[in-house]
Write an enzyme that holds these catalytic residues in place. Sequence first.
Site, mmCIF file in Angstrom:
data_model
loop_
_atom_site.group_PDB
_atom_site.id
_atom_site.type_symbol
_atom_site.label_atom_id
_atom_site.label_comp_id
_atom_site.label_asym_id
_atom_site.label_seq_id
_atom_site.Cartn_x
_atom_site.Cartn_y
_atom_site.Cartn_z
ATOM 1 N N PRO A 1 0.827 -1.215 0.000
ATOM 2 C CA PRO A 1 0.000 0.000 0.000
ATOM 3 C C PRO A 1 0.859 1.262 0.000
ATOM 4 O O PRO A 1 1.910 1.318 0.633
ATOM 5 C CB PRO A 1 -0.793 -0.120 1.311
ATOM 6 N N GLU A 2 0.407 2.257 -0.743
ATOM 7 C CA GLU A 2 1.071 3.551 -0.765
ATOM 8 C C GLU A 2 0.199 4.553 -0.006
ATOM 9 O O GLU A 2 -0.796 4.177 0.621
ATOM 10 C CB GLU A 2 1.333 3.968 -2.216
ATOM 11 N N HIS B 1 -6.657 -15.852 7.778
ATOM 12 C CA HIS B 1 -5.327 -15.386 8.146
ATOM 13 C C HIS B 1 -5.380 -14.328 9.262
ATOM 14 O O HIS B 1 -4.554 -13.415 9.300
ATOM 15 C CB HIS B 1 -4.607 -14.830 6.927
ATOM 16 N N ARG C 1 0.477 -13.139 4.239
ATOM 17 C CA ARG C 1 1.897 -13.464 4.071
ATOM 18 C C ARG C 1 2.727 -13.239 5.338
ATOM 19 O O ARG C 1 3.921 -13.512 5.344
ATOM 20 C CB ARG C 1 2.477 -12.638 2.918
ATOM 21 N N LYS D 1 20.727 15.832 -4.707
ATOM 22 C CA LYS D 1 20.846 14.382 -4.686
ATOM 23 C C LYS D 1 21.439 13.881 -5.993
ATOM 24 O O LYS D 1 20.971 14.225 -7.081
ATOM 25 C CB LYS D 1 19.448 13.816 -4.496
#
Length: 286
Positions: free
Chosen positions: A2-3, A96, A117, A160
């Site tokens: 997820p973002e 789960h 997971r 950067k």
Amino acid sequence: MPELPEVEVVRRGLERWVAGRTVGAVEVLHPRAVRRHPAGAADFAARLTGETIGVPQRRGKYLWLPLEGRDLSVLGHLGMSGQLLVQPEEAADEKHLRIRVRFEDAAGTELRFVDQRTFGGLSLHENTPDGLPDVIAHIARDPLDPLFDEAAYHAALRAKRTTVKRALLDQSLISGVGNIYADEALWRARLHYERATATLTRPRSAELLGHVRDVMNAALDVGGTSFDSLYVNVNGESGYFDRSLDAYGREDEPCRRCGTPMRRRPWMNRSSYFCPRCQRPPRVAS
């Protein structure tokens, strides 16, 4: 994984359903779900029981539940498949289910952490003076944060020695942007993912930042992006932004601007999707 938009959708749901509620009992059903809490499952459950949940907070992809009157927070790591669900107490357990949090009130719902997971989990952490769990104090503000410092971001970006997509995914520069929304923002800005950050002018980087915000806000409006059943909101509902994606996942489909077939290239154990005409690769110095 997820973002920012997906995590914010979950945060809003938790604010509605669990903020202000006092924990009555905690059941840890799988030890890996609290592996980031060094004292173990029994300590996690004992310390959380009796505490009142404050207003859920988020920075970038990180979500936490502050405990009212304490300098402690429950940090949620969603990982690749973690889900924080608000379910009726009588609902059947998910296959789960890893952690169950019951509340003292009679609202009839409980908080469940489900993770197929087992890459994610919950853990208790001390807060910094700014109210962040100490383990994420290094994470930069995200572009939707009202206190995000655009001038500092542009200066850091130019300084950067990296490429633009790497910079977008650098959580110490700008948080919350992942692979999907980076590709979407770069497509909108007509920038190739390997463009050097040192070549971006201030107006160009400001334009890119604007596209990052636009694509995230658009995703928020429809509940985030769901490619499978693993990302859902607290009520188990999927988001629909995947139907509006312009770049990500559209290999060989026509570019929505120019009609050129979209391309996919391997990139840092992921994939980058781009239009070879609208997003021309940078020239290689001879």
